[in-house]
Design a protein around this motif. Sequence first.
Motif, PDB file in Angstrom:
ATOM      1  N   ILE A  45     -58.279  -4.088  20.036  1.00  0.00           N
ATOM      2  CA  ILE A  45     -58.447  -2.938  20.934  1.00  0.00           C
ATOM      3  C   ILE A  45     -58.569  -3.392  22.383  1.00  0.00           C
ATOM      4  O   ILE A  45     -57.889  -2.879  23.286  1.00  0.00           O
ATOM      5  N   ALA A  46     -59.438  -4.377  22.617  1.00  0.00           N
ATOM      6  CA  ALA A  46     -59.640  -4.878  23.981  1.00  0.00           C
ATOM      7  C   ALA A  46     -58.353  -5.475  24.536  1.00  0.00           C
ATOM      8  O   ALA A  46     -57.976  -5.227  25.695  1.00  0.00           O
ATOM      9  N   GLY A  47     -57.661  -6.242  23.695  1.00  0.00           N
ATOM     10  CA  GLY A  47     -56.407  -6.860  24.133  1.00  0.00           C
ATOM     11  C   GLY A  47     -55.347  -5.832  24.469  1.00  0.00           C
ATOM     12  O   GLY A  47     -54.570  -6.007  25.422  1.00  0.00           O
ATOM     13  N   ALA A  48     -55.302  -4.741  23.702  1.00  0.00           N
ATOM     14  CA  ALA A  48     -54.325  -3.681  23.981  1.00  0.00           C
ATOM     15  C   ALA A  48     -54.574  -3.062  25.350  1.00  0.00           C
ATOM     16  O   ALA A  48     -53.639  -2.862  26.137  1.00  0.00           O
ATOM     17  N   PHE A  49     -55.841  -2.771  25.639  1.00  0.00           N
ATOM     18  CA  PHE A  49     -56.168  -2.182  26.944  1.00  0.00           C
ATOM     19  C   PHE A  49     -55.893  -3.160  28.086  1.00  0.00           C
ATOM     20  O   PHE A  49     -55.345  -2.787  29.123  1.00  0.00           O
ATOM     21  N   ILE A  50     -56.270  -4.425  27.894  1.00  0.00           N
ATOM     22  CA  ILE A  50     -56.021  -5.431  28.930  1.00  0.00           C
ATOM     23  C   ILE A  50     -54.521  -5.599  29.160  1.00  0.00           C
ATOM     24  O   ILE A  50     -54.055  -5.806  30.290  1.00  0.00           O
ATOM     25  N   GLY A  51     -53.765  -5.485  28.073  1.00  0.00           N
ATOM     26  CA  GLY A  51     -52.314  -5.670  28.166  1.00  0.00           C
ATOM     27  C   GLY A  51     -51.556  -4.473  28.699  1.00  0.00           C
ATOM     28  O   GLY A  51     -50.330  -4.526  28.839  1.00  0.00           O
ATOM     29  N   GLY A  52     -52.259  -3.379  28.993  1.00  0.00           N
ATOM     30  CA  GLY A  52     -51.600  -2.243  29.617  1.00  0.00           C
ATOM     31  C   GLY A  52     -51.419  -1.024  28.740  1.00  0.00           C
ATOM     32  O   GLY A  52     -50.733  -0.067  29.131  1.00  0.00           O
ATOM     33  N   ALA A  53     -52.032  -0.997  27.553  1.00  0.00           N
ATOM     34  CA  ALA A  53     -51.886   0.151  26.653  1.00  0.00           C
ATOM     35  C   ALA A  53     -52.857   1.261  27.029  1.00  0.00           C
ATOM     36  O   ALA A  53     -53.916   1.014  27.602  1.00  0.00           O
ATOM     37  N   ASN A  54     -52.504   2.497  26.666  1.00  0.00           N
ATOM     38  CA  ASN A  54     -53.452   3.594  26.795  1.00  0.00           C
ATOM     39  C   ASN A  54     -54.111   3.836  25.427  1.00  0.00           C
ATOM     40  O   ASN A  54     -53.852   3.096  24.471  1.00  0.00           O
ATOM     41  N   PHE A  55     -54.920   4.881  25.311  1.00  0.00           N
ATOM     42  CA  PHE A  55     -55.643   5.108  24.061  1.00  0.00           C
ATOM     43  C   PHE A  55     -54.691   5.345  22.887  1.00  0.00           C
ATOM     44  O   PHE A  55     -54.891   4.809  21.793  1.00  0.00           O
ATOM     45  N   ALA A  56     -53.673   6.159  23.106  1.00  0.00           N
ATOM     46  CA  ALA A  56     -52.712   6.447  22.039  1.00  0.00           C
ATOM     47  C   ALA A  56     -51.953   5.194  21.626  1.00  0.00           C
ATOM     48  O   ALA A  56     -51.722   4.951  20.430  1.00  0.00           O
ATOM     49  N   ALA A 101     -46.651  -6.644  19.294  1.00  0.00           N
ATOM     50  CA  ALA A 101     -46.276  -5.667  20.326  1.00  0.00           C
ATOM     51  C   ALA A 101     -46.180  -6.303  21.704  1.00  0.00           C
ATOM     52  O   ALA A 101     -45.670  -5.691  22.647  1.00  0.00           O
ATOM     53  N   SER A 102     -46.666  -7.529  21.832  1.00  0.00           N
ATOM     54  CA  SER A 102     -46.653  -8.215  23.129  1.00  0.00           C
ATOM     55  C   SER A 102     -45.498  -9.194  23.217  1.00  0.00           C
ATOM     56  O   SER A 102     -44.756  -9.393  22.257  1.00  0.00           O
ATOM     57  N   ASP A 103     -45.381  -9.841  24.373  1.00  0.00           N
ATOM     58  CA  ASP A 103     -44.362 -10.875  24.524  1.00  0.00           C
ATOM     59  C   ASP A 103     -44.958 -12.270  24.318  1.00  0.00           C
ATOM     60  O   ASP A 103     -44.336 -13.270  24.661  1.00  0.00           O
ATOM     61  N   ASP A 156     -44.994  -2.003  24.964  1.00  0.00           N
ATOM     62  CA  ASP A 156     -44.898  -3.329  25.573  1.00  0.00           C
ATOM     63  C   ASP A 156     -46.265  -3.759  26.084  1.00  0.00           C
ATOM     64  O   ASP A 156     -46.842  -3.121  26.965  1.00  0.00           O
ATOM     65  N   ILE A 157     -46.755  -4.848  25.532  1.00  0.00           N
ATOM     66  CA  ILE A 157     -48.065  -5.379  25.907  1.00  0.00           C
ATOM     67  C   ILE A 157     -47.881  -6.748  26.556  1.00  0.00           C
ATOM     68  O   ILE A 157     -47.099  -7.574  26.082  1.00  0.00           O
ATOM     69  N   SER A 158     -48.601  -6.985  27.617  1.00  0.00           N
ATOM     70  CA  SER A 158     -48.550  -8.288  28.287  1.00  0.00           C
ATOM     71  C   SER A 158     -49.121  -9.378  27.380  1.00  0.00           C
ATOM     72  O   SER A 158     -50.070  -9.144  26.630  1.00  0.00           O
ATOM     73  N   TRP A 159     -48.539 -10.568  27.477  1.00  0.00           N
ATOM     74  CA  TRP A 159     -49.036 -11.698  26.686  1.00  0.00           C
ATOM     75  C   TRP A 159     -50.480 -12.030  27.062  1.00  0.00           C
ATOM     76  O   TRP A 159     -51.249 -12.544  26.223  1.00  0.00           O
TER      77      TRP A 159
END
Length: 434
Positions: free
Chosen positions: A38-49, A312-314, A6-9
């Motif tokens: 990659i940057a968006g995933a981290f900003i949205g709350g994802a970890n490396f995996a 993966a985001s909303d 779950d990734i933040s919009w």
Amino acid sequence: MTTAIDISWIGALSGLALAIILILFRLAPTYSLILGAIAGAFIGGANFADAVSILVTGTQSVQGTIIRIIAAGVFAGVMMESGSAETIAKVIVDKLGGTKAMLSLALATMIITAVGVFIPVAVLIVAPIALSVGNKMGYSKVAMLVALSGGGKAGNIISPNPNTIAAAGGFKLDVNQVMIGGLVPAIFGVVVTVILASLIKYKGTKVTDAEAAELEKANTTNLPVLSKALVTPVIAIVLLMISPIGSMIGIDALAKLKIDSLFILPFAGVIGSLALGKRKQILDYCTSGLNRMTPTILIIIGAGAIGGLITASDLPEQVVALVESSGISGTFLAPIAGILMAAATASTSTGVILATGSFSDAILNTGVAPLAAAVMTHAGATVIDHLPHGTYFHVTRNAMNMSMKDRMKVVGFESIVGLTMTIVAVVMFGFILK
């Protein structure tokens, strides 16, 4: 494309914005899109995996489109390298004559783009013919490039080019469906192109006698005869149209014979090469075609990555909710996505790839049918895809030997052509055929 992450919009939107900014700063689009994801995933709350999972899932989703574009390279290589496309263009201009110059130039570029030649290459092929005609008739370079570019845009939305393949793939359609869907908007586009070019044909810088003399010296290429040049595109078009024609006339056997462009385009290219007597050059044509497709393939990989982030985001749900709350018809989301993404990347194909990869689910969630969504997104990508931060602007400027000032004058007319096709597509598929 599914993932449990779950990734933040906010992360998805930030990643998309970063990718566009990096493209504007001339970082290679593939790297821009992957870095944005990659940057968006981290900003949205994802970890490396999670970030790696998003990238892998996203890029896997575009493999079908990639393999079709690789297959189309055989067809494109034959059309471009054998001289077939140039033969077709010359015959069209010669038959219509100088008095119908704008119509002949627009049709020539439209047709050779429609049969699978990239639009920048189509303009490069027809530009010497245009300059020669312009010198004889006293027409301006601005008017002639309007004719070439407008005709190319019209042909581009009905061609088996990467942008059409991506539009079809993004909405799970056959490429021939999107090609046929774009036909009426393309006709309106070429009509508007001829009108605009004719209105300004004497306004602007003219072709000099020295430029015309250089063209005469350079014009020594041995081209194939028309009957042989037409073999490749005719085979491709006939085979692509078998299933749609079968559906229209009610012959189930033909309607069910859904041969994918993955098979048709390479087959047409090989048979066309044999008809041209170029059996020994087939491998060279394949190599050349693949080299021309490679940049687009790399962009699609990047678009898959950013598409994976957005899916993966909303963000799609947020977009649909925003459209519904604003009272704007969801129909307009498709062309708007095409317009914005193509403007950001200054590329039709990249714009379509990014728009479909990122917003296809959101567009379909508004209730728009897949074919309508594909055609409207595709047409929208032609509105402002010719801006100076893209290669098309500069390739066409050099092809016509124009100043930057004159090339900028063409931009507005190109946008009118693209907007015309988009409006026709929206009216047809968003309202009349809804």
